[in-house]
Design a protein around this motif. Sequence first.
Motif, PDB file in Angstrom:
ATOM      1  N   PRO A  57       0.831  -1.203   0.000  1.00  0.00           N
ATOM      2  CA  PRO A  57       0.000   0.000   0.000  1.00  0.00           C
ATOM      3  C   PRO A  57       0.869   1.258   0.000  1.00  0.00           C
ATOM      4  CG  PRO A  57      -0.631  -1.490   1.781  1.00  0.00           C
ATOM      5  CD  PRO A  57       0.630  -2.031   1.173  1.00  0.00           C
ATOM      6  N   VAL A  58       0.415   2.276  -0.720  1.00  0.00           N
ATOM      7  CA  VAL A  58       1.125   3.552  -0.797  1.00  0.00           C
ATOM      8  C   VAL A  58       0.152   4.664  -0.431  1.00  0.00           C
ATOM      9  CG1 VAL A  58       2.283   5.191  -2.340  1.00  0.00           C
ATOM     10  CG2 VAL A  58       2.666   2.737  -2.612  1.00  0.00           C
ATOM     11  N   PHE A  59       0.576   5.521   0.495  1.00  0.00           N
ATOM     12  CA  PHE A  59      -0.172   6.727   0.842  1.00  0.00           C
ATOM     13  C   PHE A  59       0.847   7.824   1.078  1.00  0.00           C
ATOM     14  CE2 PHE A  59      -1.988   9.773   3.804  1.00  0.00           C
ATOM     15  CZ  PHE A  59      -3.189  10.085   3.172  1.00  0.00           C
ATOM     16  N   GLN A  60       0.933   8.774   0.132  1.00  0.00           N
ATOM     17  CA  GLN A  60       1.918   9.842   0.229  1.00  0.00           C
ATOM     18  C   GLN A  60       1.276  11.173  -0.110  1.00  0.00           C
ATOM     19  OE1 GLN A  60       5.116   8.872  -2.450  1.00  0.00           O
ATOM     20  NE2 GLN A  60       6.177   7.660  -0.911  1.00  0.00           N
ATOM     21  N   ILE A  61       1.706  12.201   0.604  1.00  0.00           N
ATOM     22  CA  ILE A  61       1.295  13.564   0.286  1.00  0.00           C
ATOM     23  C   ILE A  61       2.258  14.075  -0.772  1.00  0.00           C
ATOM     24  CG2 ILE A  61       0.926  15.884   1.180  1.00  0.00           C
ATOM     25  CD1 ILE A  61       0.864  14.547   4.008  1.00  0.00           C
ATOM     26  N   GLN A  62       1.733  14.497  -1.907  1.00  0.00           N
ATOM     27  CA  GLN A  62       2.576  15.085  -2.943  1.00  0.00           C
ATOM     28  C   GLN A  62       2.727  16.592  -2.736  1.00  0.00           C
ATOM     29  OE1 GLN A  62       4.175  13.222  -5.233  1.00  0.00           O
ATOM     30  NE2 GLN A  62       3.288  11.405  -4.306  1.00  0.00           N
ATOM     31  N   ALA A 100      -5.019  11.336 -11.735  1.00  0.00           N
ATOM     32  CA  ALA A 100      -4.354  10.375 -12.613  1.00  0.00           C
ATOM     33  C   ALA A 100      -4.430   9.031 -11.900  1.00  0.00           C
ATOM     34  CB  ALA A 100      -2.901  10.792 -12.853  1.00  0.00           C
ATOM     35  N   GLU A 101      -3.882   8.020 -12.494  1.00  0.00           N
ATOM     36  CA  GLU A 101      -3.890   6.689 -11.876  1.00  0.00           C
ATOM     37  C   GLU A 101      -3.191   6.743 -10.524  1.00  0.00           C
ATOM     38  OE1 GLU A 101      -4.712   2.885 -11.104  1.00  0.00           O
ATOM     39  OE2 GLU A 101      -5.398   3.904 -12.926  1.00  0.00           O
ATOM     40  N   GLY A 102      -3.947   6.521  -9.448  1.00  0.00           N
ATOM     41  CA  GLY A 102      -3.382   6.510  -8.101  1.00  0.00           C
ATOM     42  C   GLY A 102      -3.106   7.882  -7.508  1.00  0.00           C
ATOM     43  N   ILE A 103      -3.496   8.951  -8.213  1.00  0.00           N
ATOM     44  CA  ILE A 103      -3.266  10.319  -7.742  1.00  0.00           C
ATOM     45  C   ILE A 103      -4.620  11.007  -7.573  1.00  0.00           C
ATOM     46  CG2 ILE A 103      -2.145  12.536  -8.196  1.00  0.00           C
ATOM     47  CD1 ILE A 103      -0.135  10.274  -7.888  1.00  0.00           C
ATOM     48  N   TYR A 104      -4.834  11.611  -6.408  1.00  0.00           N
ATOM     49  CA  TYR A 104      -6.118  12.233  -6.092  1.00  0.00           C
ATOM     50  C   TYR A 104      -5.895  13.631  -5.540  1.00  0.00           C
ATOM     51  CZ  TYR A 104      -7.717   7.443  -6.400  1.00  0.00           C
ATOM     52  OH  TYR A 104      -7.977   6.178  -6.849  1.00  0.00           O
ATOM     53  N   GLU A 105      -6.825  14.526  -5.877  1.00  0.00           N
ATOM     54  CA  GLU A 105      -6.857  15.832  -5.247  1.00  0.00           C
ATOM     55  C   GLU A 105      -7.999  15.813  -4.241  1.00  0.00           C
ATOM     56  OE1 GLU A 105      -6.861  20.347  -6.733  1.00  0.00           O
ATOM     57  OE2 GLU A 105      -8.788  19.317  -7.021  1.00  0.00           O
ATOM     58  N   VAL A 106      -7.688  16.166  -2.997  1.00  0.00           N
ATOM     59  CA  VAL A 106      -8.707  16.272  -1.961  1.00  0.00           C
ATOM     60  C   VAL A 106      -8.717  17.723  -1.506  1.00  0.00           C
ATOM     61  CG1 VAL A 106      -9.444  15.513   0.330  1.00  0.00           C
ATOM     62  CG2 VAL A 106      -8.407  13.872  -1.258  1.00  0.00           C
ATOM     63  N   ALA A 107      -9.899  18.338  -1.562  1.00  0.00           N
ATOM     64  CA  ALA A 107     -10.030  19.747  -1.203  1.00  0.00           C
ATOM     65  C   ALA A 107     -11.028  19.907  -0.069  1.00  0.00           C
ATOM     66  CB  ALA A 107     -10.477  20.563  -2.411  1.00  0.00           C
ATOM     67  N   VAL A 108     -10.691  20.788   0.849  1.00  0.00           N
ATOM     68  CA  VAL A 108     -11.598  21.162   1.929  1.00  0.00           C
ATOM     69  C   VAL A 108     -11.953  22.625   1.695  1.00  0.00           C
ATOM     70  CG1 VAL A 108     -11.931  21.343   4.425  1.00  0.00           C
ATOM     71  CG2 VAL A 108     -10.466  19.546   3.500  1.00  0.00           C
ATOM     72  N   THR A 109     -13.250  22.914   1.670  1.00  0.00           N
ATOM     73  CA  THR A 109     -13.706  24.280   1.423  1.00  0.00           C
ATOM     74  C   THR A 109     -14.356  24.845   2.681  1.00  0.00           C
ATOM     75  OG1 THR A 109     -15.831  23.492   0.598  1.00  0.00           O
ATOM     76  CG2 THR A 109     -14.107  23.877  -1.029  1.00  0.00           C
ATOM     77  N   ALA A 110     -14.210  26.149   2.841  1.00  0.00           N
ATOM     78  CA  ALA A 110     -14.856  26.855   3.947  1.00  0.00           C
ATOM     79  C   ALA A 110     -15.454  28.144   3.405  1.00  0.00           C
ATOM     80  CB  ALA A 110     -13.853  27.172   5.055  1.00  0.00           C
ATOM     81  N   PHE A 122      -2.571  13.689  -3.333  1.00  0.00           N
ATOM     82  CA  PHE A 122      -2.181  12.489  -2.604  1.00  0.00           C
ATOM     83  C   PHE A 122      -1.979  11.332  -3.571  1.00  0.00           C
ATOM     84  CE2 PHE A 122      -4.583  15.150   0.234  1.00  0.00           C
ATOM     85  CZ  PHE A 122      -3.876  15.078   1.425  1.00  0.00           C
ATOM     86  N   GLU A 123      -0.924  10.571  -3.320  1.00  0.00           N
ATOM     87  CA  GLU A 123      -0.728   9.325  -4.060  1.00  0.00           C
ATOM     88  C   GLU A 123      -1.271   8.201  -3.188  1.00  0.00           C
ATOM     89  OE1 GLU A 123       2.768   6.567  -6.096  1.00  0.00           O
ATOM     90  OE2 GLU A 123       3.337   8.367  -4.987  1.00  0.00           O
ATOM     91  N   VAL A 124      -2.255   7.480  -3.727  1.00  0.00           N
ATOM     92  CA  VAL A 124      -2.895   6.396  -2.987  1.00  0.00           C
ATOM     93  C   VAL A 124      -2.965   5.193  -3.921  1.00  0.00           C
ATOM     94  CG1 VAL A 124      -4.936   5.675  -1.697  1.00  0.00           C
ATOM     95  CG2 VAL A 124      -4.288   8.094  -1.745  1.00  0.00           C
ATOM     96  N   ARG A 125      -2.199   4.164  -3.596  1.00  0.00           N
ATOM     97  CA  ARG A 125      -2.148   2.979  -4.455  1.00  0.00           C
ATOM     98  C   ARG A 125      -2.238   1.702  -3.619  1.00  0.00           C
ATOM     99  NH1 ARG A 125      -0.295   4.819  -9.393  1.00  0.00           N
ATOM    100  NH2 ARG A 125       0.963   6.702  -9.322  1.00  0.00           N
ATOM    101  N   ASN A 126      -2.751   0.670  -4.240  1.00  0.00           N
ATOM    102  CA  ASN A 126      -2.820  -0.669  -3.636  1.00  0.00           C
ATOM    103  C   ASN A 126      -3.562  -0.674  -2.300  1.00  0.00           C
ATOM    104  OD1 ASN A 126      -1.213  -1.607  -5.820  1.00  0.00           O
ATOM    105  ND2 ASN A 126       0.628  -0.973  -4.724  1.00  0.00           N
ATOM    106  N   ILE A 127      -4.614   0.133  -2.233  1.00  0.00           N
ATOM    107  CA  ILE A 127      -5.466   0.192  -1.047  1.00  0.00           C
ATOM    108  C   ILE A 127      -6.780  -0.495  -1.415  1.00  0.00           C
ATOM    109  CG2 ILE A 127      -6.683   1.736   0.553  1.00  0.00           C
ATOM    110  CD1 ILE A 127      -3.704   2.070   0.852  1.00  0.00           C
TER     111      ILE A 127
END
Length: 152
Positions: free
Chosen positions: A7-12, A50-60, A82-87
Amino acid sequence: MADQENPVFQIQRVYLKDLSLEQPNSPGILLEQEQPSVDIQLGVEATPVAEGIYEVAVTATVQTKIKDKTVFLVEAKQAGIFEVRNIPEDQMGPIMGIACPQIVYPYLRGNVADVINRAGFPPVHLAEINFQAMYEQQQAQAAGQASPIITQ
């Protein structure tokens, strides 16, 4: 080959994606002595990039009013890549709706307080958020609609 299974979880990157401040009734509203009401709305959204790459945004959205007149309105969107793979698929929702927002949110809190302070107002400090409770509540409301995209 075994490395590809781990599993990979990294902040880009964490970045301020959008920020706006409006004071539509200044300077007159600044002379008012009445205490303004404050309305704060929060939201979370996750988007595959992209494959395994996600943008997560929090709005206020922070709006203060005296009677029916806006004192100031701040809209901010803090995002992270965030890079999230093999989860496992059943863990992706909690990662996108809980883990990633918990990383991004402190930056959003600081930026919102800073821009309000720089606008000449006492800072509005956004409260700590329990993203797990927020996520579970949204899942209960969705009642079976499985989606990694969460909004409030």
